[in-house]
Write a protein that holds these residues in place. Structure first.
Motif, PDB file in Angstrom:
ATOM      1  N   TYR A  99       0.840  -1.185   0.000  1.00  0.00           N
ATOM      2  CA  TYR A  99       0.000   0.000   0.000  1.00  0.00           C
ATOM      3  C   TYR A  99       0.879   1.239   0.000  1.00  0.00           C
ATOM      4  CZ  TYR A  99      -4.057  -2.879   1.099  1.00  0.00           C
ATOM      5  OH  TYR A  99      -5.074  -3.822   1.056  1.00  0.00           O
ATOM      6  N   ASN A 100       0.517   2.185  -0.831  1.00  0.00           N
ATOM      7  CA  ASN A 100       1.217   3.459  -0.867  1.00  0.00           C
ATOM      8  C   ASN A 100       0.789   4.281   0.337  1.00  0.00           C
ATOM      9  OD1 ASN A 100       2.373   5.937  -1.451  1.00  0.00           O
ATOM     10  ND2 ASN A 100       1.908   5.821  -3.634  1.00  0.00           N
ATOM     11  N   PRO A 101       1.716   4.660   1.215  1.00  0.00           N
ATOM     12  CA  PRO A 101       1.285   5.398   2.420  1.00  0.00           C
ATOM     13  C   PRO A 101       0.720   6.776   2.121  1.00  0.00           C
ATOM     14  CG  PRO A 101       3.685   5.355   2.258  1.00  0.00           C
ATOM     15  CD  PRO A 101       3.168   4.450   1.182  1.00  0.00           C
ATOM     16  N   GLU A 102       1.035   7.357   0.973  1.00  0.00           N
ATOM     17  CA  GLU A 102       0.539   8.703   0.658  1.00  0.00           C
ATOM     18  C   GLU A 102      -0.838   8.662   0.020  1.00  0.00           C
ATOM     19  OE1 GLU A 102       3.458  10.550  -1.749  1.00  0.00           O
ATOM     20  OE2 GLU A 102       5.026  10.529  -0.191  1.00  0.00           O
ATOM     21  N   THR A 103      -1.008   7.773  -0.968  1.00  0.00           N
ATOM     22  CA  THR A 103      -2.282   7.716  -1.679  1.00  0.00           C
ATOM     23  C   THR A 103      -3.194   6.592  -1.192  1.00  0.00           C
ATOM     24  OG1 THR A 103      -1.340   6.298  -3.410  1.00  0.00           O
ATOM     25  CG2 THR A 103      -1.203   8.677  -3.726  1.00  0.00           C
ATOM     26  N   GLY A 104      -2.637   5.622  -0.471  1.00  0.00           N
ATOM     27  CA  GLY A 104      -3.450   4.496  -0.026  1.00  0.00           C
ATOM     28  C   GLY A 104      -3.778   3.506  -1.121  1.00  0.00           C
ATOM     29  N   LYS A 105      -3.122   3.608  -2.267  1.00  0.00           N
ATOM     30  CA  LYS A 105      -3.400   2.708  -3.379  1.00  0.00           C
ATOM     31  C   LYS A 105      -2.696   1.376  -3.170  1.00  0.00           C
ATOM     32  CE  LYS A 105      -3.059   2.357  -8.413  1.00  0.00           C
ATOM     33  NZ  LYS A 105      -2.596   3.005  -9.659  1.00  0.00           N
TER      34      LYS A 105
END
Length: 313
Positions: free
Chosen positions: A86-92
């Motif tokens: 999971y991308n911590p900035e975008t949550g993707k």
């Protein structure tokens, strides 16, 4: 008898029969010829007047391929499986593949003077000495490395790509997060498959009049147009998979130098345990990664990460 032609005693013989000393004393007479309206090309192989003609030397052939040859060597890795990050900035959430390096060491160098091209021979894995032939044992002994299970060559553009010396080991720190790589491997074998599974055919219509031919491929060749035969290369049912596949432009998401793990975004050909070739992507800008092992900056492990690794072990 026909009359004989009179002898022209006052005329000189043709100029090409005269000696060079006499030919130099004769006055120069202009030679009239047909003038061509087309501009002559510098070479018959130069189809474009603005570009230089192609050369047939080995150096010219390597120069033409230089744009698609990486600057540095690649590595061999084992496919351990897939997971998600999971991308911590975008949550993707993005699917990724875990690759693990297994004792990669440089076995030999190939140079242009001796072999005609520049390449780095990399060996990975481990193999018992009694299962290795004597020529290969001597080859490994010359490089002072242990017998390897896999030996692969990675072409490099020039001599600067031979920065890694023979006998040195390459770890996961050879790559950095955010770089782009190309992976190559043998795809998973599917066995004998039909046209719909192998080539994505739509099949026959499932309506009235179709009897037991819903997944059939249909006609394989014409009667007269193709000579009453099946043309070579026709897509038909057959063995599916088990062939070399290249997946380009995969981004490196994580690098764990301590455990030799490189996580790349997307899927990688082959089943779990398949050997994979990993090298810098040729369709992306070349990374600013190290060309030698001395330039690798190791990331220090924090105490929290060390405790997690010890607990997992």
């Amino acid at each position: 008898m026909p009359p004989k032609s009179p002898l022209n005693w006052g005329l000189l013989p043709p100029t090409f029969l005269l000696p060079s000393s006499t030919r130099a004393l004769l006055p120069l007479t202009p030679i009239r010829s047909i003038k061509s309206t087309n501009t002559p090309r510098p070479d018959r192989f130069a189809y474009d007047a603005k570009k230089p003609p192609l050369n047939s030397t080995t150096a010219s052939a390597l120069a033409r391929k230089a744009h698609s040859i990486p600057l540095r060597t690649g590595v061999l890795a084992l496919k351990r499986g897939m997971t998600a990050l999971y991308n911590p900035e975008t949550g993707k959430r993005s699917a990724c593949t875990v690759l693990q390096l297994d004792r990669n060491e440089v076995v030999a160098h190939k140079t242009r003077d001796k072999n005609g091209y520049f390449a780095v021979q990399v060996g990975a894995g481990q193999k018992q000495a009694y299962n290795v032939t004597r020529p290969m044992l001597g080859h490994f002994a010359t490089a002072r490395v242990s017998p390897k299970r896999w030996v692969v060559e990675f072409k490099v553009r020039g001599e600067e790509g031979l920065g890694v010396k023979v006998g040195e080991g390459i770890g996961a720190g050879w790559f950095r997060e955010g770089e782009w790589v190309d992976v190559r491997g043998v795809s998973r074998g599917m066995g004998f498959a039909g046209g719909m599974k192998r080539h994505g055919f739509h099949g026959q219509p499932a309506s009235h009049g179709q009897s037991l031919m819903h997944r059939g491929m249909g006609s394989a060749g014409g009667s007269q147009g193709s000579g009453s035969r099946v043309l070579p290369g026709k897509r038909m049912a057959g063995r599916m998979g088990n062939e070399r596949v290249t997946v380009k432009n995969l981004r490196v998401l994580q690098v764990d130098e301590a455990n030799g793990i490189v996580v790349v975004n997307g899927c990688v050909p082959g089943p779990k345990g398949q050997i994979i070739r990993v090298q810098d992507a040729i369709n992306k800008p070349w990374p600013k990664g190290p060309m030698k092992l001395e330039k690798i900056v190791s990331t220090p492990i924090t105490p929290e990460v060390a405790e997690a690794i010890a607990a997992a072990a």
